[in-house]
Design a protein around this motif. Structure first.
Motif, PDB file in Angstrom:
ATOM      1  N   GLN A 186     -29.910  -5.606  39.016  1.00  0.00           N
ATOM      2  CA  GLN A 186     -30.740  -6.102  40.122  1.00  0.00           C
ATOM      3  C   GLN A 186     -32.141  -6.442  39.617  1.00  0.00           C
ATOM      4  O   GLN A 186     -32.690  -7.508  39.925  1.00  0.00           O
ATOM      5  N   GLU A 187     -32.705  -5.535  38.816  1.00  0.00           N
ATOM      6  CA  GLU A 187     -34.041  -5.767  38.277  1.00  0.00           C
ATOM      7  C   GLU A 187     -34.043  -6.954  37.313  1.00  0.00           C
ATOM      8  O   GLU A 187     -34.997  -7.745  37.281  1.00  0.00           O
ATOM      9  N   THR A 188     -32.968  -7.079  36.542  1.00  0.00           N
ATOM     10  CA  THR A 188     -32.853  -8.206  35.614  1.00  0.00           C
ATOM     11  C   THR A 188     -32.815  -9.523  36.376  1.00  0.00           C
ATOM     12  O   THR A 188     -33.489 -10.499  36.019  1.00  0.00           O
ATOM     13  N   TRP A 189     -32.018  -9.557  37.448  1.00  0.00           N
ATOM     14  CA  TRP A 189     -31.920 -10.782  38.244  1.00  0.00           C
ATOM     15  C   TRP A 189     -33.268 -11.180  38.835  1.00  0.00           C
ATOM     16  O   TRP A 189     -33.651 -12.349  38.810  1.00  0.00           O
ATOM     17  N   LEU A 190     -34.002 -10.218  39.371  1.00  0.00           N
ATOM     18  CA  LEU A 190     -35.291 -10.523  39.994  1.00  0.00           C
ATOM     19  C   LEU A 190     -36.260 -11.136  38.984  1.00  0.00           C
ATOM     20  O   LEU A 190     -37.037 -12.040  39.322  1.00  0.00           O
ATOM     21  N   ARG A 191     -36.207 -10.653  37.735  1.00  0.00           N
ATOM     22  CA  ARG A 191     -37.075 -11.213  36.704  1.00  0.00           C
ATOM     23  C   ARG A 191     -36.557 -12.562  36.203  1.00  0.00           C
ATOM     24  O   ARG A 191     -37.321 -13.491  35.985  1.00  0.00           O
ATOM     25  N   TRP A 192     -35.256 -12.660  36.049  1.00  0.00           N
ATOM     26  CA  TRP A 192     -34.646 -13.897  35.585  1.00  0.00           C
ATOM     27  C   TRP A 192     -34.861 -15.031  36.585  1.00  0.00           C
ATOM     28  O   TRP A 192     -35.071 -16.187  36.196  1.00  0.00           O
ATOM     29  N   ALA A 193     -34.813 -14.730  37.862  1.00  0.00           N
ATOM     30  CA  ALA A 193     -34.960 -15.754  38.895  1.00  0.00           C
ATOM     31  C   ALA A 193     -36.332 -16.412  38.856  1.00  0.00           C
ATOM     32  O   ALA A 193     -36.505 -17.533  39.360  1.00  0.00           O
ATOM     33  N   ALA A 207     -29.992 -21.212  36.830  1.00  0.00           N
ATOM     34  CA  ALA A 207     -30.355 -19.803  36.638  1.00  0.00           C
ATOM     35  C   ALA A 207     -29.246 -18.892  37.159  1.00  0.00           C
ATOM     36  O   ALA A 207     -28.857 -17.915  36.502  1.00  0.00           O
ATOM     37  N   THR A 208     -28.749 -19.190  38.348  1.00  0.00           N
ATOM     38  CA  THR A 208     -27.678 -18.382  38.923  1.00  0.00           C
ATOM     39  C   THR A 208     -26.401 -18.494  38.094  1.00  0.00           C
ATOM     40  O   THR A 208     -25.724 -17.495  37.836  1.00  0.00           O
ATOM     41  N   GLU A 209     -26.077 -19.714  37.664  1.00  0.00           N
ATOM     42  CA  GLU A 209     -24.873 -19.910  36.863  1.00  0.00           C
ATOM     43  C   GLU A 209     -24.936 -19.115  35.570  1.00  0.00           C
ATOM     44  O   GLU A 209     -23.948 -18.498  35.155  1.00  0.00           O
ATOM     45  N   ALA A 210     -26.088 -19.114  34.922  1.00  0.00           N
ATOM     46  CA  ALA A 210     -26.245 -18.372  33.667  1.00  0.00           C
ATOM     47  C   ALA A 210     -26.107 -16.874  33.900  1.00  0.00           C
ATOM     48  O   ALA A 210     -25.444 -16.164  33.135  1.00  0.00           O
ATOM     49  N   PHE A 211     -26.732 -16.402  34.979  1.00  0.00           N
ATOM     50  CA  PHE A 211     -26.662 -14.967  35.265  1.00  0.00           C
ATOM     51  C   PHE A 211     -25.226 -14.541  35.569  1.00  0.00           C
ATOM     52  O   PHE A 211     -24.740 -13.538  35.051  1.00  0.00           O
ATOM     53  N   VAL A 212     -24.548 -15.315  36.400  1.00  0.00           N
ATOM     54  CA  VAL A 212     -23.177 -14.984  36.776  1.00  0.00           C
ATOM     55  C   VAL A 212     -22.260 -15.031  35.556  1.00  0.00           C
ATOM     56  O   VAL A 212     -21.389 -14.174  35.377  1.00  0.00           O
ATOM     57  N   ALA A 213     -22.462 -16.024  34.685  1.00  0.00           N
ATOM     58  CA  ALA A 213     -21.624 -16.172  33.500  1.00  0.00           C
ATOM     59  C   ALA A 213     -21.719 -14.956  32.578  1.00  0.00           C
ATOM     60  O   ALA A 213     -20.746 -14.589  31.920  1.00  0.00           O
ATOM     61  N   GLY A 272     -29.701  -9.172  46.755  1.00  0.00           N
ATOM     62  CA  GLY A 272     -28.553  -8.808  45.943  1.00  0.00           C
ATOM     63  C   GLY A 272     -28.435  -9.701  44.732  1.00  0.00           C
ATOM     64  O   GLY A 272     -28.885 -10.843  44.729  1.00  0.00           O
ATOM     65  N   THR A 273     -27.818  -9.187  43.658  1.00  0.00           N
ATOM     66  CA  THR A 273     -27.574 -10.016  42.485  1.00  0.00           C
ATOM     67  C   THR A 273     -26.361 -10.887  42.720  1.00  0.00           C
ATOM     68  O   THR A 273     -25.476 -10.535  43.487  1.00  0.00           O
ATOM     69  N   PRO A 274     -26.291 -12.033  42.053  1.00  0.00           N
ATOM     70  CA  PRO A 274     -25.124 -12.893  42.211  1.00  0.00           C
ATOM     71  C   PRO A 274     -23.894 -12.236  41.614  1.00  0.00           C
ATOM     72  O   PRO A 274     -23.965 -11.641  40.548  1.00  0.00           O
ATOM     73  N   SER A 275     -22.772 -12.347  42.286  1.00  0.00           N
ATOM     74  CA  SER A 275     -21.518 -11.807  41.754  1.00  0.00           C
ATOM     75  C   SER A 275     -20.703 -12.936  41.166  1.00  0.00           C
ATOM     76  O   SER A 275     -21.002 -14.103  41.349  1.00  0.00           O
ATOM     77  N   GLU A 276     -19.636 -12.562  40.411  1.00  0.00           N
ATOM     78  CA  GLU A 276     -18.809 -13.574  39.757  1.00  0.00           C
ATOM     79  C   GLU A 276     -18.226 -14.562  40.760  1.00  0.00           C
ATOM     80  O   GLU A 276     -18.108 -15.752  40.480  1.00  0.00           O
TER      81      GLU A 276
END
Length: 330
Positions: free
Chosen positions: A72-79, A42-48, A3-7
């Motif tokens: 979801q696809e963005t998170w997998l690549r960003w991670a 990475a997680t903080e940036a994505f959530v922000a 799952g992608t990180p939520s706020e």
């Protein structure tokens, strides 16, 4: 799939969890720090930037479900990105999201070709702060989303990134894999295309609400003349049942035809039907409940004080985001 990180993950101790639904997933294992508290950069940036990324994807796709898949696809690549190589995290995330949305948009285009009846964007229940941002509300309104549908995928991406999110041409060029000069030309072409088709003027929330209240009263009381007074002579009604629910398969044009069709359809089920107000895609809209269950969302387009467009979404697969506010950001 992770799952992608939520706020909320910013404020809670991260855990590894399976995604139980669109936008409700927890963090990945990477999110947990060695000390068991907080999140990694990475997680903080994505959530922000998550709400902004969702808004980019939604404006490009017109589908909340597909936008969540893009996230979801963005998170997998960003991670998997080495953050030491990233100069500007927001721009990098927007670039990933745009590329994934473009891939999804081309697939969605093929899906629309076999869609039963008119295809309408997925309505979103939005909070008051979306309406307060006039430019954002205009960009996600049902009327504007339908205008964006007439652009090519690349034109749509360029228009959204430039006109809505004010990204520079160099940033957009990297996102759509074009030269800055080409992006400028695409942006000019897209602006002209949209300007010729968008609503003729910005309507205030007060004006929209007043017109919608008059429309609702006329429908509830079966007042044909009252309905004709608020509808433009060339009003167009579009219905989206997706082949699951009954809806008009082709656009219905003309105030008299639209008024009689709406009154006839609702009066047949008058005892079981109730109309209610809602903020949909940043503007006042109506919800239609049948036997207490949400059946239809009706969004409208206003021009010069009258309703020129009625967009009735009945496809139940497109109503899943009407049970909670969706956060949109620029």
């Amino acid at each position: 799939m992770r799952g992608t990180p939520s706020e909320s993950n910013q404020r809670e101790k991260p855990v590894t969890t399976e995604n139980s639904g669109h936008g409700q997933g927890g963090t990945t294992g990477r999110a947990a720090t060695a000390g068991g508290g907080g999140t990694d950069p990475a997680t903080e940036a994505f959530v922000a930037h998550r709400n902004l990324l969702f808004t980019v994807a939604y404006e490009m796709l017109g589908s909340a479900a597909d936008a969540e898949d893009v996230l979801q696809e963005t998170w997998l690549r960003w991670a998997d990105v080495d953050l030491a190589t990233v100069r500007e995290r927001r721009a990098y995330l927007v670039r990933i999201t745009t590329r994934q949305a473009l891939n999804r948009l081309r697939t969605l285009g093929r899906r629309k070709e076999s869609y039963v009846g008119s295809w309408l964007p997925e309505p979103l229940l939005t909070a008051p702060d979306v309406a307060e941002d006039v430019e954002l509300a205009d960009s996600v309104s049902m009327a504007m989303m339908l205008v964006l549908e007439t652009l090519t995928p690349t034109e749509r991406a360029v228009f959204v990134l430039r006109e809505v999110f004010d990204l520079g041409y160099d940033e957009i060029a990297e996102a759509v894999d074009k030269s800055p000069a080409a992006v400028r030309q695409i942006a000019h072409r897209a602006r002209a295309h949209v300007a010729a088709r968008r609503p003729r003027g910005v309507v205030s929330a007060t004006e929209s609400q007043k017109a919608l209240d008059a429309f609702r009263r006329a429908v509830e009381t079966g007042d044909l003349q009252g309905l004709l007074d608020i509808l433009s002579p060339d009003v167009v009604l579009l219905g989206d049942g997706g082949g699951i629910k009954r809806a008009v398969l082709r656009p219905v044009t003309g105030a008299d035809k639209v008024a009689r069709l709406m009154l006839g359809g609702l009066l047949k089920q008058a005892a079981a039907v109730s109309l209610g107000p809602a903020q949909v895609n940043g503007y006042p809209a109506l919800t239609v409940h049948l036997d207490g269950e949400l059946d239809t969302v009706v969004a409208v387009r206003f021009d010069d004080g009258r309703i020129t467009g009625l967009y009735a979404v009945r496809n139940p697969e497109k109503l899943s985001h009407m049970d909670r506010d969706t956060a949109l950001r620029r």
